[in-house]
Design a protein around this motif. Structure first.
Motif, PDB file in Angstrom:
ATOM      1  N   UNK A  20       0.851  -1.191   0.000  1.00  0.00           N
ATOM      2  CA  UNK A  20       0.000   0.000   0.000  1.00  0.00           C
ATOM      3  C   UNK A  20       0.886   1.240   0.000  1.00  0.00           C
ATOM      4  N   UNK A  21       0.647   2.148  -0.956  1.00  0.00           N
ATOM      5  CA  UNK A  21       1.436   3.375  -1.066  1.00  0.00           C
ATOM      6  C   UNK A  21       0.524   4.587  -1.075  1.00  0.00           C
ATOM      7  N   UNK A  22       1.055   5.684  -0.589  1.00  0.00           N
ATOM      8  CA  UNK A  22       0.353   6.956  -0.642  1.00  0.00           C
ATOM      9  C   UNK A  22       0.751   7.661  -1.930  1.00  0.00           C
ATOM     10  N   UNK A  23      -0.163   7.696  -2.885  1.00  0.00           N
ATOM     11  CA  UNK A  23       0.120   8.271  -4.201  1.00  0.00           C
ATOM     12  C   UNK A  23      -1.011   9.199  -4.610  1.00  0.00           C
ATOM     13  N   UNK A  24      -0.658  10.336  -5.226  1.00  0.00           N
ATOM     14  CA  UNK A  24      -1.705  11.179  -5.785  1.00  0.00           C
ATOM     15  C   UNK A  24      -2.079  10.672  -7.175  1.00  0.00           C
ATOM     16  N   UNK A  25      -3.040  11.327  -7.815  1.00  0.00           N
ATOM     17  CA  UNK A  25      -3.533  10.844  -9.111  1.00  0.00           C
ATOM     18  C   UNK A  25      -2.431  10.833 -10.163  1.00  0.00           C
ATOM     19  N   UNK A  26      -1.602  11.867 -10.180  1.00  0.00           N
ATOM     20  CA  UNK A  26      -0.540  11.942 -11.182  1.00  0.00           C
ATOM     21  C   UNK A  26       0.455  10.809 -10.999  1.00  0.00           C
ATOM     22  N   UNK A  27       0.889  10.593  -9.761  1.00  0.00           N
ATOM     23  CA  UNK A  27       1.858   9.540  -9.494  1.00  0.00           C
ATOM     24  C   UNK A  27       1.293   8.163  -9.805  1.00  0.00           C
ATOM     25  N   UNK A  28       0.006   7.975  -9.495  1.00  0.00           N
ATOM     26  CA  UNK A  28      -0.617   6.682  -9.771  1.00  0.00           C
ATOM     27  C   UNK A  28      -0.662   6.408 -11.269  1.00  0.00           C
ATOM     28  N   UNK A  29      -0.972   7.441 -12.064  1.00  0.00           N
ATOM     29  CA  UNK A  29      -1.028   7.256 -13.511  1.00  0.00           C
ATOM     30  C   UNK A  29       0.375   7.031 -14.073  1.00  0.00           C
TER      31      UNK A  29
END
Length: 293
Positions: A110-119
């Motif tokens: 489980x990672x803390x990622x924003x939308x940009x990082x996830x994409x």
């Protein structure tokens, strides 16, 4: 806001999440570590650039998972406002196959990622594994550019590709929908698709590729003939005949080395022109790499 949109190179942050050769994704400062969760807790990523999951491929992977389990954990992030629910960032194919294998739970990180990082991570993971078809890859790049303001050069650095590769891939979205579908279905290759871009009727030639088994070079020749036009064919043949044997031999030698059509033209005395014809940006990129060696 400016910091959120600033493109940067994929360094230890996102790159470490993938694990290029490791069987287990390493933990980072923004990771909650590896754990096993019920398979029904996971949700597919609506931003996942990969949309084609062939049933035969999933069946083969499911058979492997039944025997060996899921070796590499799936990268996920929490879904705000939902308990016991995680959005898949990288590994949807493994999750789908694990469902076919009827696994009760699955390993995740489980990672803390924003939308940009996830994409970004979804695209990089799929590109590294060659899991995306060329059209899916192009749509993923286009989404990063449109939603997060990337320039093509910055995007190339983030995903670890050359700028011409990004530009050439994005150009595939200019093809007609039916031709793009042939690429996604695997009927024609990305090389075919790039060669089709310079044609007036790519759909017609795409159909010929499938029906007649045309190679990429066949399509490039069709594009060259179309660009030359019928009126230029005869004068070009006359100029070729006027060249001496040494000039033609040198042209052939250069063509063999570069893999492109090369022509030499005298301008009088010892001066002259060297012309190199390319049919696609991919060929130009390859020529630039050879000249830089």
């Amino acid at each position: 806001m400016g910091e959120e949109l600033r493109p940067r190179r994929l360094g230890r942050g996102l790159a470490a999440l993938i694990g290029e050769t490791a069987d287990v994704v390493p933990t980072t400062d923004r990771s909650h570590g590896q754990r096993r969760v019920p398979i029904e807790f996971l949700r597919p990523n609506p931003r996942n650039p990969r949309i084609n999951f062939r049933e035969s491929d999933l069946a083969d992977l499911a058979a492997s998972i039944r025997e060996k389990g899921v070796i590499q954990p799936i990268v996920v992030r929490t879904i705000p406002g939902l308990a016991d629910a995680y959005e898949i960032v990288a590994g949807e194919r493994r999750w789908r196959a694990a469902q076919l294998a009827q696994l009760p739970d699955i390993p995740v990180v489980i990672h803390e990622l924003n939308d940009r990082e996830a994409l970004e991570l979804a695209i990089v993971e799929n590109v590294q594994r060659a899991d995306l078809d060329a059209i899916e890859e192009a749509r993923g790049y286009s989404r990063l550019i449109e939603e997060f303001g990337y320039a093509q050069g910055d995007l190339a650095k983030v995903i670890g590709k050359s700028r011409p590769h990004v530009a050439n891939t994005l150009r595939l979205l200019q093809l007609p929908p039916s031709t793009r579908q042939r690429v996604s279905d695997g009927e024609i290759s990305a090389g075919h698709a790039r060669a089709l871009l310079s044609l007036k009727s790519p759909e017609t030639v795409a159909a010929r590729i499938v029906a007649e088994g045309l190679t990429v070079r066949d399509v490039e020749r069709i594009a060259q003939q179309e660009a030359a036009g019928p009126s230029q064919a005869k004068p070009r043949a006359k100029r070729q005949d006027a060249k001496d044997a040494d000039t033609r031999a040198l042209e052939k030698s250069l063509s063999d080395v570069l893999g492109l059509s090369v022509s030499l033209h005298s301008l009088g005395g010892e001066s002259g022109e060297l012309r190199i014809r390319y049919a696609s940006f991919e060929q130009l990129d390859g020529l630039c790499r050879k000249l830089a060696e």
